[in-house]
Design a protein around this motif. Sequence first.
Motif, PDB file in Angstrom:
ATOM      1  N   ASP A  63      32.355  54.437 -31.918  1.00 17.85           N
ATOM      2  CA  ASP A  63      32.107  55.829 -32.297  1.00 17.85           C
ATOM      3  C   ASP A  63      31.277  55.907 -33.580  1.00 17.85           C
ATOM      4  N   ALA A  64      31.563  55.020 -34.533  1.00 19.58           N
ATOM      5  CA  ALA A  64      30.825  55.025 -35.794  1.00 19.58           C
ATOM      6  C   ALA A  64      29.345  54.735 -35.545  1.00 19.58           C
ATOM      7  N   GLY A  65      29.077  53.756 -34.701  1.00 20.71           N
ATOM      8  CA  GLY A  65      27.688  53.429 -34.366  1.00 20.71           C
ATOM      9  C   GLY A  65      27.016  54.555 -33.618  1.00 20.71           C
ATOM     10  N   TYR A  66      27.740  55.171 -32.710  1.00 21.15           N
ATOM     11  CA  TYR A  66      27.222  56.297 -31.930  1.00 21.15           C
ATOM     12  C   TYR A  66      26.831  57.429 -32.868  1.00 21.15           C
ATOM     13  N   VAL A 105      29.755  48.553 -40.895  1.00 20.74           N
ATOM     14  CA  VAL A 105      30.129  49.946 -40.632  1.00 20.74           C
ATOM     15  C   VAL A 105      30.101  50.735 -41.946  1.00 20.74           C
ATOM     16  N   ASP A 106      30.676  50.146 -42.998  1.00 19.64           N
ATOM     17  CA  ASP A 106      30.665  50.807 -44.318  1.00 19.64           C
ATOM     18  C   ASP A 106      29.238  51.043 -44.808  1.00 19.64           C
ATOM     19  N   ALA A 107      28.365  50.104 -44.513  1.00 18.37           N
ATOM     20  CA  ALA A 107      26.986  50.220 -45.006  1.00 18.37           C
ATOM     21  C   ALA A 107      26.274  51.420 -44.388  1.00 18.37           C
ATOM     22  N   ASP A 148      28.566  42.644 -50.283  1.00 20.67           N
ATOM     23  CA  ASP A 148      28.500  42.773 -48.834  1.00 20.67           C
ATOM     24  C   ASP A 148      27.639  43.958 -48.402  1.00 20.67           C
ATOM     25  N   ASN A 149      27.721  45.034 -49.161  1.00 23.53           N
ATOM     26  CA  ASN A 149      26.955  46.236 -48.821  1.00 23.53           C
ATOM     27  C   ASN A 149      25.452  45.972 -48.917  1.00 23.53           C
ATOM     28  N   LYS A 150      25.063  45.270 -49.959  1.00 23.65           N
ATOM     29  CA  LYS A 150      23.655  44.957 -50.157  1.00 23.65           C
ATOM     30  C   LYS A 150      23.119  44.151 -48.974  1.00 23.65           C
ATOM     31  N   GLY A 151      23.909  43.160 -48.570  1.00 24.66           N
ATOM     32  CA  GLY A 151      23.494  42.324 -47.452  1.00 24.66           C
ATOM     33  C   GLY A 151      23.504  43.067 -46.129  1.00 24.66           C
ATOM     34  N   ALA A 152      24.532  43.879 -45.928  1.00 22.57           N
ATOM     35  CA  ALA A 152      24.632  44.600 -44.663  1.00 22.57           C
ATOM     36  C   ALA A 152      23.480  45.588 -44.498  1.00 22.57           C
ATOM     37  N   ARG A 153      23.098  46.260 -45.579  1.00 24.43           N
ATOM     38  CA  ARG A 153      21.998  47.224 -45.457  1.00 24.43           C
ATOM     39  C   ARG A 153      20.673  46.503 -45.227  1.00 24.43           C
ATOM     40  N   LEU A 154      20.526  45.334 -45.838  1.00 19.22           N
ATOM     41  CA  LEU A 154      19.314  44.558 -45.615  1.00 19.22           C
ATOM     42  C   LEU A 154      19.262  44.078 -44.163  1.00 19.22           C
ATOM     43  N   LYS A 209      36.858  39.941 -35.649  1.00 19.89           N
ATOM     44  CA  LYS A 209      37.001  41.374 -35.610  1.00 19.89           C
ATOM     45  C   LYS A 209      35.791  42.041 -34.930  1.00 19.89           C
ATOM     46  N   GLN A 210      34.621  41.595 -35.261  1.00 18.12           N
ATOM     47  CA  GLN A 210      33.434  42.029 -34.519  1.00 18.12           C
ATOM     48  C   GLN A 210      33.209  43.539 -34.488  1.00 18.12           C
ATOM     49  N   TRP A 211      33.596  44.202 -35.550  1.00 18.44           N
ATOM     50  CA  TRP A 211      33.338  45.631 -35.593  1.00 18.44           C
ATOM     51  C   TRP A 211      31.852  45.949 -35.670  1.00 18.44           C
ATOM     52  N   ASN A 212      31.080  45.058 -36.217  1.00 22.39           N
ATOM     53  CA  ASN A 212      29.641  45.285 -36.256  1.00 22.39           C
ATOM     54  C   ASN A 212      29.049  45.228 -34.837  1.00 22.39           C
TER      55      ASN A 212
END
Lengths: 149, 149, 149, 149, 149, 149, 149, 149
Positions: free
Chosen positions: F95-98, F121-123, H58-64, H88-91
Amino acid sequence: MTLNVYLSGEIHTDWREQIIEGARDLDIRFSAPVTDHDASDDCGVAILGAEPDKFWHDNKGARLNAIRTRTGIEQADVVVVRFDEKYKQWNAAFDAGYAAALGKALVVLHGPEHQHALKEVDAAALAVAQHPAQVVAILRYVLTGALPA
Amino acid sequence: MTLNVYLSGEIHTDWREQIIEGARDLDIRFSAPVTDHDASDDCGVAILGAEPDKFWHDNKGARLNAIRTRTGIEQADVVVVRFDEKYKQWNAAFDAGYAAALGKALVVLHGPEHQHALKEVDAAALAVAQHPAQVVAILRYVLTGALPA
Amino acid sequence: MTLNVYLSGEIHTDWREQIIEGARDLDIRFSAPVTDHDASDDCGVAILGAEPDKFWHDNKGARLNAIRTRTGIEQADVVVVRFDEKYKQWNAAFDAGYAAALGKALVVLHGPEHQHALKEVDAAALAVAQHPAQVVAILRYVLTGALPA
Amino acid sequence: MTLNVYLSGEIHTDWREQIIEGARDLDIRFSAPVTDHDASDDCGVAILGAEPDKFWHDNKGARLNAIRTRTGIEQADVVVVRFDEKYKQWNAAFDAGYAAALGKALVVLHGPEHQHALKEVDAAALAVAQHPAQVVAILRYVLTGALPA
Amino acid sequence: MTLNVYLSGEIHTDWREQIIEGARDLDIRFSAPVTDHDASDDCGVAILGAEPDKFWHDNKGARLNAIRTRTGIEQADVVVVRFDEKYKQWNAAFDAGYAAALGKALVVLHGPEHQHALKEVDAAALAVAQHPAQVVAILRYVLTGALPA
Amino acid sequence: MTLNVYLSGEIHTDWREQIIEGARDLDIRFSAPVTDHDASDDCGVAILGAEPDKFWHDNKGARLNAIRTRTGIEQADVVVVRFDEKYKQWNAAFDAGYAAALGKALVVLHGPEHQHALKEVDAAALAVAQHPAQVVAILRYVLTGALPA
Amino acid sequence: MTLNVYLSGEIHTDWREQIIEGARDLDIRFSAPVTDHDASDDCGVAILGAEPDKFWHDNKGARLNAIRTRTGIEQADVVVVRFDEKYKQWNAAFDAGYAAALGKALVVLHGPEHQHALKEVDAAALAVAQHPAQVVAILRYVLTGALPA
Amino acid sequence: MTLNVYLSGEIHTDWREQIIEGARDLDIRFSAPVTDHDASDDCGVAILGAEPDKFWHDNKGARLNAIRTRTGIEQADVVVVRFDEKYKQWNAAFDAGYAAALGKALVVLHGPEHQHALKEVDAAALAVAQHPAQVVAILRYVLTGALPA
């Protein structure tokens, strides 16, 4: 993956050349606004006729330049926007907002002096860099996964 | 026709109040960013926790403010962006570009001192005004067809 | 179902009033451009200042009028475009193309004298009518399923 | 940057050839409607069968031509629309509106005789030119930054 | 949450009335095509003039009906498409595809006799039902979370 | 400004009730998935018939639930996604990605235990909160500009 | 101009081969669904495992085939949909609606026996042909402006 | 037809290599996230400077990383998302939702252990596979119509 990268922002230094040179081995198509300052300011009147009123002189040129800018941003996967210390650069911030609304990946490039004034623009960016070399490193990482030594 | 109008730009003067007051008899829903400067700067850390690094302090707040700004712009039919003489106002130019990319009707409000520096933003606008009273006149004309005496 | 209907086209006859009157019992929100011809031509300079060059005088007004036109078309479910015998009406054809590109239901209203010249515009329309009464009948049928006796 | 340019408008003069010839050294893909006037009018009935009613004869052809026009406009970065002195050219104005709604960069080409009647179309354009040579200069400037001597 | 629900499909039985009646206590705005079969077939010629050629007679009516259908589907959150045993119902399948492309939630309603022939349409649906009562149960569940006893 | 807020995520605790209660004085329309866990799992077979294969049992229900989820997300201005400590919650991340792809303002709510696993997801979020009370504070700030004492 | 053309519809005759052969000298990229009827029906279970329930057997295959169909339609400039005399062909009508909603140029190909039942699909088409040779003529005209002798 | 395929999901096994190898004779352009786990985690700080706070590291890397992921998904026709047993694979689930919202053809790859937890993600997929070889078979079938022996 090929990347289309539009380089927006001040046209007074050679920051674009530094990035293009540093990325010359990467599969990237760079685009940018016209960087000849006088040509950019006068293109409208030079082609379509003089305007005695400075407002319309500038408007004619700005709308003509928008053909190139909008095409560049719309074709881009990544839009890099540079802010240097001196200029008002509202057109650069405008391009950043335009790119953000179109969902383009935004990279902002500026020194620490503008950190607070650029907080909203930075917040929309996927990366905030201080030096052209970092932008090259970002593009290299995105395309190849390689990081600087 | 009802109009949704978002008032973007500097939060240091009462220009919004002038417009809202002048347009009080018109069928308009106004929205704007949070205009309490300190609240706007500190909202992120005030709600989500302090950040020792000024960059992240500002980033937290800017992203939180973006919830309101993006909603306001996306719901708007008309986006008015004001630039005054002093401030950097890159967030205002960013909003203008964001609105332009979404095809919103853009109205820009600024004095003559920035005419050249705002040429690209003005070029994207459907109207460029100097005084809040003109913005009210624009909104009145758009909704009713009436022009100032 | 409620319908938002934008009535575009010549502002020299009372064709809009005929449609609005005939449809007064239907659940329709009508919008239209400003129909006072002088106000429409001069709104830009009246609010934002005189322009000695006729081109910019007209441009200022046309861009200001576009705030209302674009909002009207974008909010519409149905766009009705009227062409009468006399005028150039390129703005009406422009509105028809704009509406078509946005996927609006287009209804074109014109007499037989322009059948060939309007073939492309008619081809994009979901209905081509000759009289305002037919437009009313169309709207009544779309909303209620009732046909003229 | 490569540009896709669609040349819309009257098919009675050689204005397209002038532009294509003048731009032959530029990285541009030009497209245009079918310019053989009789073929354009009769394509529908020539391929799909005769229609005794002129309205349907024209409708069949116009819808068939729309396959080419819509594809051309949708693939374009820049849409040039020419209006000459004589013809009704509502299909040209329609194309201009269609292109504007899709956010294409619009360039309008016409002589001074229609300035007032084309004010709305011109207001949506990023450039308004009088001669094909100016359109060539615009395309050259957009692609290379070079201005006429 | 309010739901806009468009009921597409055969207009020979009372399946719509069954759903609307069963859902009368729910916060739903239902829309549907004109269900008077003769009115639906003849609306074009009844309003806009007779056509001797059956193809154009039908085309006139179908394009006129499209004003209502497209508006209904575009405004809908859920599109229900019913196929009964007898009819060709290509317009229903067309509506299902139209809705699917627009990302609408599609619910298909048909008996077991067409299972194989409707496999592609069913595959695009979020629910495949056999009876109107199931469609009511779906809408009730979506709005309230309640399931049939 | 009114806000439509969709509350996505685990349906095992009362985190939604805490937010809705805390925000009861604000102009917000909340929506959420069906929170009765058994109803959510079995809605498909309960309404449309049993499935011996667990995969299809779950698929039927998930597609039915998607009618509500997609409508809720598409109507939302803000999407809040909660992750608690225990569950897999891939539907929440989905849902977050959607929501992110649709440009919705995303607020993510989770404890510190998942910080690293939720970094992507946080990013994408405009705010990352740990407690429902912070989500209420965010909504209050966005609507009124008021910050917690 | 290059054209991407998707050929949708019945897979029981060689109508596609006739068109592709007749258009072999034109700059067209053709795509189509898988035309081996058994492969098309069984692809899902052949690759992903048997399903005892015919509904899921067909559903698995239809969703798998949708990968190819949706890609083909989305990449197309022109979508040709053929209906022959015999089959239900709801998937063809579904494709036509899908293509229409995406604004693709739709060409429908069918004999006179279905004229009335296909009136809605035909009404959305830019051309209605009876024979593959006409479709070839349409594509040739669109690309070259040449008409049949 | 050429296919652009983005391979999202866990970067701990060689599942991508299996697919790319098995599909090496097909006309497919594969893209994927950076699969060097440490590079992926640290790219932000490696290029843009260290962050003492793990959240911002982590945020810096995730946004990149999002520059590459979003580009890959947006350019894709098909997005394959793999879930293995452990992580977990939420990404990955986030990418699946992102792709679904953009209308991409989604293929999900996971073992039976997660069937229930992945029901919503599976429900959005056009195919659910258990082994990379099945994904290859899907791509082969989509491009050539050939099924495994």
